[in-house]
Write a protein that holds these residues in place. Structure first.
Motif, mmCIF file in Angstrom:
data_model
loop_
_atom_site.group_PDB
_atom_site.id
_atom_site.type_symbol
_atom_site.label_atom_id
_atom_site.label_comp_id
_atom_site.label_asym_id
_atom_site.label_seq_id
_atom_site.Cartn_x
_atom_site.Cartn_y
_atom_site.Cartn_z
ATOM 1 N N ARG A 19 14.174 51.192 25.728
ATOM 2 C CA ARG A 19 13.491 49.958 25.331
ATOM 3 C C ARG A 19 12.294 50.323 24.472
ATOM 4 N N ILE A 51 13.244 38.180 15.237
ATOM 5 C CA ILE A 51 13.034 37.112 16.205
ATOM 6 C C ILE A 51 12.016 36.129 15.659
ATOM 7 N N GLY A 55 10.372 32.893 19.729
ATOM 8 C CA GLY A 55 11.353 33.676 20.471
ATOM 9 C C GLY A 55 12.677 32.962 20.659
ATOM 10 N N THR A 58 17.098 34.469 17.244
ATOM 11 C CA THR A 58 17.206 35.896 16.983
ATOM 12 C C THR A 58 18.308 36.157 15.976
ATOM 13 N N THR A 69 19.016 43.938 22.219
ATOM 14 C CA THR A 69 18.416 42.629 22.449
ATOM 15 C C THR A 69 16.950 42.660 22.051
ATOM 16 N N SER A 71 13.293 40.724 21.961
ATOM 17 C CA SER A 71 12.548 39.704 22.688
ATOM 18 C C SER A 71 11.067 39.867 22.377
ATOM 19 N N ARG A 72 10.281 38.889 22.786
ATOM 20 C CA ARG A 72 8.854 38.965 22.543
ATOM 21 C C ARG A 72 8.086 38.294 23.674
ATOM 22 N N ASP A 73 6.862 38.742 23.842
ATOM 23 C CA ASP A 73 5.945 38.147 24.801
ATOM 24 C C ASP A 73 4.678 37.818 24.027
ATOM 25 N N VAL A 79 6.492 42.778 20.966
ATOM 26 C CA VAL A 79 7.909 42.548 20.735
ATOM 27 C C VAL A 79 8.668 43.765 21.257
ATOM 28 N N TYR A 80 9.860 43.507 21.774
ATOM 29 C CA TYR A 80 10.662 44.555 22.392
ATOM 30 C C TYR A 80 12.026 44.649 21.719
#
Length: 122
Positions: A19, A51, A55, A58, A69, A71-73, A79-80
Motif C-alpha cells: 500500500r 481519484i 473520492g 476513480t 485500488t 482511495s483518499r482520506d 491518498v493511497y
C-alpha cells in the motif's frame, strides 16, 4: 503550492501486496484530483490511477484494473494506492500527483512527489 510525499514502496514477491501513501501539504487537498503514475527503467512514465476530490469517482489504466485500488482520506490529506496480486511488470518508481483541473484520468498534472520504488520479484 502543494507538496507531495510518497511512502510505502519496497520489495515484494509476485502475488504479494503493498500500500502506497501520499501525504499532501496545504489546505486545498480536498479540491484536488489525485493521481498515481509509474515509471519503469527505460520506459516512459505512465498513468496508473486517479481519484476525484470527493473520492467518489476513480479511474484505472487497464493493466491494473481489479488489482489496484485508489482511495483518499481528505481529513488526513492523504491518498493511497492499494496494490494486490503484484506482478514483476509492476516494478517501477511510483509517483503521486495532483491537479486542480477536475478531470479524473491521465493528462497533465500540476504537482508531483519525488517517487517511491516498488520492486516485484518473480
Amino acid at each position: 503550492q502543494v507538496q507531495l510525499v510518497e511512502s510505502g514502496g519496497g520489495l515484494v514477491q509476485a502475488g504479494g501486496s503493498l500500500r502506497l501513501s501520499c501525504a499532501a501539504s496545504g489546505r486545498t487537498f480536498s479540491s484536488l484530483v489525485m493521481g498515481w503514475f509509474r515509471q519503469a527503467p527505460g520506459k516512459e512514465r505512465e498513468f496508473v490511477s486517479a481519484i476525484s476530490p470527493s473520492g467518489g469517482r476513480t479511474f484505472y489504466t487497464d493493466s491494473v484494473k481489479g488489482r489496484f485500488t485508489i482511495s483518499r482520506d481528505n481529513a488526513k490529506n492523504t491518498v493511497y494506492l492499494q496494490m494486490n496480486s503484484l506482478k514483476p511488470e509492476d516494478t517501477a518508481v511510483y509517483y503521486c500527483a495532483a491537479r486542480r483541473l477536475i478531470i479524473i484520468g491521465p493528462g497533465p498534472y500540476d504537482y508531483w512527489g519525488q517517487g517511491t520504488q516498488v520492486t516485484v520479484s518473480s
